[in-house]
Write an enzyme that holds these catalytic residues in place. Structure first.
Site, PDB file in Angstrom:
ATOM      1  N   CYS A  57       6.100   0.191   7.375  1.00 11.32           N
ATOM      2  CA  CYS A  57       5.703   1.384   6.631  1.00 11.32           C
ATOM      3  C   CYS A  57       6.901   1.907   5.862  1.00 11.32           C
ATOM      4  O   CYS A  57       7.993   2.004   6.405  1.00 11.32           O
ATOM      5  CB  CYS A  57       5.213   2.449   7.613  1.00 11.32           C
ATOM      6  SG  CYS A  57       4.679   3.972   6.815  1.00 11.32           S
ATOM      7  N   LEU A  58       6.695   2.255   4.617  1.00 14.20           N
ATOM      8  CA  LEU A  58       7.810   2.790   3.827  1.00 14.20           C
ATOM      9  C   LEU A  58       8.365   4.062   4.429  1.00 14.20           C
ATOM     10  O   LEU A  58       9.518   4.387   4.227  1.00 14.20           O
ATOM     11  CB  LEU A  58       7.340   3.083   2.406  1.00 14.20           C
ATOM     12  CG  LEU A  58       7.100   1.879   1.516  1.00 14.20           C
ATOM     13  CD1 LEU A  58       6.618   2.347   0.155  1.00 14.20           C
ATOM     14  CD2 LEU A  58       8.362   1.062   1.348  1.00 14.20           C
ATOM     15  N   GLN A  79       2.571  10.270   1.357  1.00 14.20           N
ATOM     16  CA  GLN A  79       3.905   9.720   1.615  1.00 14.20           C
ATOM     17  C   GLN A  79       4.886  10.159   0.536  1.00 14.20           C
ATOM     18  O   GLN A  79       6.098  10.092   0.718  1.00 14.20           O
ATOM     19  CB  GLN A  79       3.865   8.185   1.631  1.00 14.20           C
ATOM     20  CG  GLN A  79       3.176   7.614   2.840  1.00 14.20           C
ATOM     21  CD  GLN A  79       3.264   6.103   2.802  1.00 14.20           C
ATOM     22  OE1 GLN A  79       2.427   5.460   2.191  1.00 14.20           O
ATOM     23  NE2 GLN A  79       4.271   5.527   3.437  1.00 14.20           N
ATOM     24  N   HIS A 112      -2.510   7.731   6.850  1.00 16.39           N
ATOM     25  CA  HIS A 112      -1.560   8.688   6.262  1.00 16.39           C
ATOM     26  C   HIS A 112      -2.269   9.944   5.760  1.00 16.39           C
ATOM     27  O   HIS A 112      -1.692  11.019   5.729  1.00 16.39           O
ATOM     28  CB  HIS A 112      -0.810   8.050   5.089  1.00 16.39           C
ATOM     29  CG  HIS A 112       0.310   7.124   5.507  1.00 16.39           C
ATOM     30  ND1 HIS A 112       1.406   7.556   6.214  1.00 16.39           N
ATOM     31  CD2 HIS A 112       0.493   5.803   5.293  1.00 16.39           C
ATOM     32  CE1 HIS A 112       2.235   6.530   6.411  1.00 16.39           C
ATOM     33  NE2 HIS A 112       1.692   5.449   5.875  1.00 16.39           N
ATOM     34  N   HIS A 164      -4.347   1.510   7.500  1.00 19.35           N
ATOM     35  CA  HIS A 164      -2.996   2.078   7.624  1.00 19.35           C
ATOM     36  C   HIS A 164      -2.801   3.214   6.620  1.00 19.35           C
ATOM     37  O   HIS A 164      -2.317   4.298   6.960  1.00 19.35           O
ATOM     38  CB  HIS A 164      -1.968   0.956   7.398  1.00 19.35           C
ATOM     39  CG  HIS A 164      -0.538   1.415   7.376  1.00 19.35           C
ATOM     40  ND1 HIS A 164       0.389   1.010   8.303  1.00 19.35           N
ATOM     41  CD2 HIS A 164       0.122   2.243   6.528  1.00 19.35           C
ATOM     42  CE1 HIS A 164       1.563   1.581   8.026  1.00 19.35           C
ATOM     43  NE2 HIS A 164       1.427   2.329   6.948  1.00 19.35           N
ATOM     44  N   GLU A 165      -3.199   2.942   5.370  1.00 17.82           N
ATOM     45  CA  GLU A 165      -3.002   3.957   4.330  1.00 17.82           C
ATOM     46  C   GLU A 165      -3.898   5.165   4.575  1.00 17.82           C
ATOM     47  O   GLU A 165      -3.493   6.301   4.365  1.00 17.82           O
ATOM     48  CB  GLU A 165      -3.277   3.370   2.944  1.00 17.82           C
ATOM     49  CG  GLU A 165      -2.410   2.175   2.581  1.00 17.82           C
ATOM     50  CD  GLU A 165      -0.930   2.441   2.751  1.00 17.82           C
ATOM     51  OE1 GLU A 165      -0.502   3.597   2.650  1.00 17.82           O
ATOM     52  OE2 GLU A 165      -0.194   1.474   3.015  1.00 17.82           O
ATOM     53  N   GLY A 187       0.821  -1.202   0.000  1.00 12.28           N
ATOM     54  CA  GLY A 187       0.000   0.000   0.000  1.00 12.28           C
ATOM     55  C   GLY A 187       0.855   1.251   0.000  1.00 12.28           C
ATOM     56  O   GLY A 187       2.016   1.225   0.412  1.00 12.28           O
TER      57      GLY A 187
HETATM   58 ZN   LIG Z   1       2.679   3.644   5.973  1.00 12.89          ZN
END
Ligand SMILES: [Zn+2]
Length: 216
Positions: free
Chosen positions: A97-98, A52, A143, A139-140, A47
Site C-alpha cells: 500500500c502506498l 489517500q 480506504h 483494497h481500494e 490502485g
Molecule cells: Zn492502500
C-alpha cells in the site's frame, strides 16, 4: 494536473470515512486527472483511493493491468461511489500500500466480487472481478471506509512483512527498479505461500512491489 502527495500511516486522515460523490454538484475532472497522474507516477502501483491523497470522496482508481503477471479484465477503471454487491470465495495473498510503504502483509479477501460504481462520465458500471483485480478493488474500497490492510491481517506477528528494499541506510539500491516484478504497491496478489518460512527472510517481499509508493 498534479502528482498528489500520498498520506502515510499513521496519518489520522487515513482512518476517516469518505463522502459519497454528488454528481449533480461536483465536478471531479481535476481530481481524477490528479489521481491518475499520481497512480502512474508510482511504478507498479495498481490502485489509488482519493482519501489517500487527502480527498475524502468515494473515488478509487484501479489498473490491475500494470502488474504483468496477473490477468486484468478491465484495465484502468475510475470507480465512483463503488458498492460491493457480492463476494465469494477466499484467498490469502500479499498486499502492499502506498500509505504503508515499508510493509506488506498477507490479507484474506474474496476471490470473486460483483460491484457497481459510476465511472468518470457518470455512467453506471457493473463489474465482475476475480483474484488480483478483485483484491485491488477491495483494497481500494477499504480506504474509503478508513480501513488499512493492517486492520485485516490475522496476526501482526506472522502476516506482516517489512519490505526488503527499505534498508535503513539511505542510498541502498536494494529494490532496484525492477519494477514490474510482481507488484504493486497497492496490492500485490502474490500468493502468500511464497514466503519461505524462514522467519526473517521476507523472501517474497521484493517480488511484491518495488514501489515505494505502494499504490493504494
Ligand atoms: Zn492502500
Amino acid at each position: 494536473m498534479a502528482i498528489l502527495p500520498v498520506l502515510e500511516y499513521p496519518d489520522p486522515q487515513l482512518k476517516e470515512i469518505s463522502e459519497p460523490v454528488d454528481f449533480e454538484k461536483e465536478d471531479l475532472t481535476e481530481i481524477i486527472k490528479d489521481l491518475l497522474e499520481t497512480l502512474y507516477d508510482a511504478p507498479g502501483c495498481v490502485g489509488l483511493a482519493a482519501p489517500q491523497c487527502g480527498i475524502r470522496k468515494r473515488v478509487i482508481i484501479v489498473d490491475a493491468s500494470r502488474n504483468p503477471k496477473v490477468e486484468s479484465r478491465y484495465g484502468l477503471m475510475v470507480l465512483i461511489n463503488p458498492v460491493i454487491e457480492l463476494q465469494d470465495g477466499e484467498i490469502l495473498a500479499r498486499e502492499g500500500c502506498l500509505s504503508l510503504p515499508d510493509l506488506t502483509a498477507n490479507v484474506r479477501r474474496a476471490q470473486t466480487i460483483r460491484a457497481t460504481a459510476w465511472d468518470e462520465h457518470g455512467v453506471q458500471r457493473f463489474i465482475e472481478a476475480s483474484d488480483f483485480e478483485a483484491r485491488v478493488i477491495l483494497h481500494e474500497m477499504d480506504h474509503l471506509d478508513g480501513i488499512l490492510f493492517l486492520d485485516r491481517v490475522s496476526s501482526l506477528k506472522t502476516d506482516v512483512f517489512r519490505r526488503k528494499r527499505y534498508a535503513p541506510k539511505g542510498g541502498d539500491k536494494g529494490g532496484d527498479k525492477g519494477g514490474d516484478k510482481g507488484g504493486t504497491s497497492e496490492s500485490t496478489g502474490k500468493p502468500e505461500g511464497s514466503n519461505t518460512g524462514k522467519k526473517d527472510a521476507l523472501p517474497s517481499v521484493a517480488a511484491v512491489g518495488e514501489k515505494t509508493d505502494g499504490a493504494s
